[in-house]
Design a protein around this motif. Structure first.
Motif, PDB file in Angstrom:
ATOM      1  N   GLN A  60     -20.648 -10.663  -4.705  1.00 19.46           N
ATOM      2  CA  GLN A  60     -20.021 -11.909  -5.168  1.00 19.46           C
ATOM      3  C   GLN A  60     -19.949 -11.916  -6.703  1.00 19.46           C
ATOM      4  OE1 GLN A  60     -22.959 -14.638  -3.759  1.00 19.46           O
ATOM      5  NE2 GLN A  60     -23.287 -15.633  -5.711  1.00 19.46           N
ATOM      6  N   ALA A  61     -20.913 -11.239  -7.350  1.00 20.63           N
ATOM      7  CA  ALA A  61     -20.898 -11.163  -8.809  1.00 20.63           C
ATOM      8  C   ALA A  61     -19.667 -10.410  -9.282  1.00 20.63           C
ATOM      9  CB  ALA A  61     -22.157 -10.465  -9.300  1.00 20.63           C
ATOM     10  N   GLN A  63     -16.823 -10.312  -8.142  1.00 24.03           N
ATOM     11  CA  GLN A  63     -15.632 -11.174  -8.161  1.00 24.03           C
ATOM     12  C   GLN A  63     -15.627 -12.115  -9.367  1.00 24.03           C
ATOM     13  OE1 GLN A  63     -16.227 -12.889  -4.322  1.00 24.03           O
ATOM     14  NE2 GLN A  63     -15.857 -10.903  -3.341  1.00 24.03           N
ATOM     15  N   SER A  64     -16.807 -12.432  -9.899  1.00 24.25           N
ATOM     16  CA  SER A  64     -16.808 -13.357 -11.040  1.00 24.25           C
ATOM     17  C   SER A  64     -16.920 -12.619 -12.372  1.00 24.25           C
ATOM     18  CB  SER A  64     -17.930 -14.388 -10.885  1.00 24.25           C
ATOM     19  OG  SER A  64     -19.150 -13.734 -10.675  1.00 24.25           O
ATOM     20  N   GLY A  65     -16.583 -11.333 -12.362  1.00 23.47           N
ATOM     21  CA  GLY A  65     -16.497 -10.592 -13.622  1.00 23.47           C
ATOM     22  C   GLY A  65     -17.810  -9.972 -14.075  1.00 23.47           C
ATOM     23  N   ILE A  66     -18.869 -10.132 -13.279  1.00 24.79           N
ATOM     24  CA  ILE A  66     -20.149  -9.490 -13.632  1.00 24.79           C
ATOM     25  C   ILE A  66     -20.139  -8.098 -13.009  1.00 24.79           C
ATOM     26  CG2 ILE A  66     -22.657  -9.587 -13.351  1.00 24.79           C
ATOM     27  CD1 ILE A  66     -22.359 -12.672 -13.152  1.00 24.79           C
ATOM     28  N   ARG A  68     -20.918  -4.834 -11.076  1.00 27.04           N
ATOM     29  CA  ARG A  68     -21.558  -4.722  -9.758  1.00 27.04           C
ATOM     30  C   ARG A  68     -23.067  -4.426  -9.851  1.00 27.04           C
ATOM     31  NH1 ARG A  68     -21.059  -2.879  -4.114  1.00 27.04           N
ATOM     32  NH2 ARG A  68     -23.227  -3.093  -3.532  1.00 27.04           N
ATOM     33  N   GLY A  71     -24.978  -7.320 -11.054  1.00 31.12           N
ATOM     34  CA  GLY A  71     -25.022  -8.307  -9.967  1.00 31.12           C
ATOM     35  C   GLY A  71     -26.054  -7.922  -8.920  1.00 31.12           C
TER      36      GLY A  71
END
Ligand code: UDP
Length: 236
Positions: A60-61, A63-66, A68, A71
């Motif tokens: 999920q990280a 997807q928010s630009g963090i 992998r 994340g």
């Protein structure tokens, strides 16, 4: 009377959420704590691998630009938070515990040393494994499979919201039928999902049985260790 003397219980992060959308529901914590206590009172050695999905998942990280990997480490931290919460819940009802982290965090958790973890179990302490295996790109299911093999657990108990493995998702398909027993080969040939592939392969190669069961039922854990047919058993 006891069939499984040393068990590894996999508790997902989601199972700690209860009806919430995020975080930890204290009622779920005390529910698991009292069931685990019951096992220790029966003389069963209990290790727990705790997930983190109720707080953070590496995917999920992304997807928010963090990144992998970053994340994934955040997800591993989430498992430590859950582990600390479970430890507290167990201690508040008088169960001796040790929280172990695969990522060194010595102020809060012990480092993972296999022989030491086994010693805790032999002394009747509940061992909670957090931080997964300590490496990104893995899941806490993989950690459950790895640690269960390392500590020579008799079985992995995978607590879920449904009462076993079905031919299709029972929450979506009313015609889905439940399996009482499956072999590892049958799970693969039917394309069923029990744990992620890395975890599943590790159990299969080492012939470590997995029981998928409904953890919300109060007596299930105790019934399973006595050898009663609860949920779905995957072995052989
Ligand atoms: N994670 C990881 N390595 C591990 C275990 C976990 O990178 O060995 C990360 C991964 O990002 C995962 C998150 O921690 O999404 C939370 O773990 P998991 O999704 O397995 O928790 P559960 O689904 O059991 O709540």
């Amino acid at each position: 009377m006891i069939k499984y003397k040393r068990v590894l219980l996999k508790l997902s992060g989601e199972s700690l959420m209860g009806e919430q959308k995020y975080g930890i529901d204290p009622r779920m914590l005390s529910h698991y704590a009292s069931q685990i206590k019951e096992l220790t009172e029966m003389g069963v050695q209990v290790a727990v691998v705790i997930g983190g999905g109720n707080i953070f998942r590496g995917l999920q990280a992304a997807q928010s630009g963090i990144e992998r990997v970053q994340g994934d480490y955040m997800g591993m931290m989430a498992t430590v938070i859950n582990g600390m919460a479970l430890q507290s819940a167990l201690e508040s009802i008088g169960v001796y515990t040790r929280l172990i982290s695969a990522i060194e965090m010595k102020q809060i958790a012990e480092p993972y040393i296999r022989r030491r973890a086994i010693r805790h179990l032999e002394k009747g302490r509940v061992v909670i494994f957090s931080s997964g295996i300590g490496s990104p790109y893995f899941t806490t299911d993989s950690a459950a499979a790895l640690r269960a093999n390392e500590i020579n657990a008799d079985v992995i108990l995978k607590g879920t919201r449904v009462d076993g493995i079905y031919s299709a998702d029972p929450e979506k398909n009313p015609d889905a039928t439940k399996f009482d027993k499956l072999t590892f080969a049958k799970v693969i040939s039917l394309g069923l999902s029990v744990m992620d592939m890395t975890a599943f392969t590790l159990c299969r190669e080492n012939n470590l049985p997995i029981i998928v069961f409904d953890i919300s039922h109060n007596e299930n854990l105790a019934r399973i260790v006595k050898g009663e047919a609860v949920g779905t058993l995957v072995e052989g």
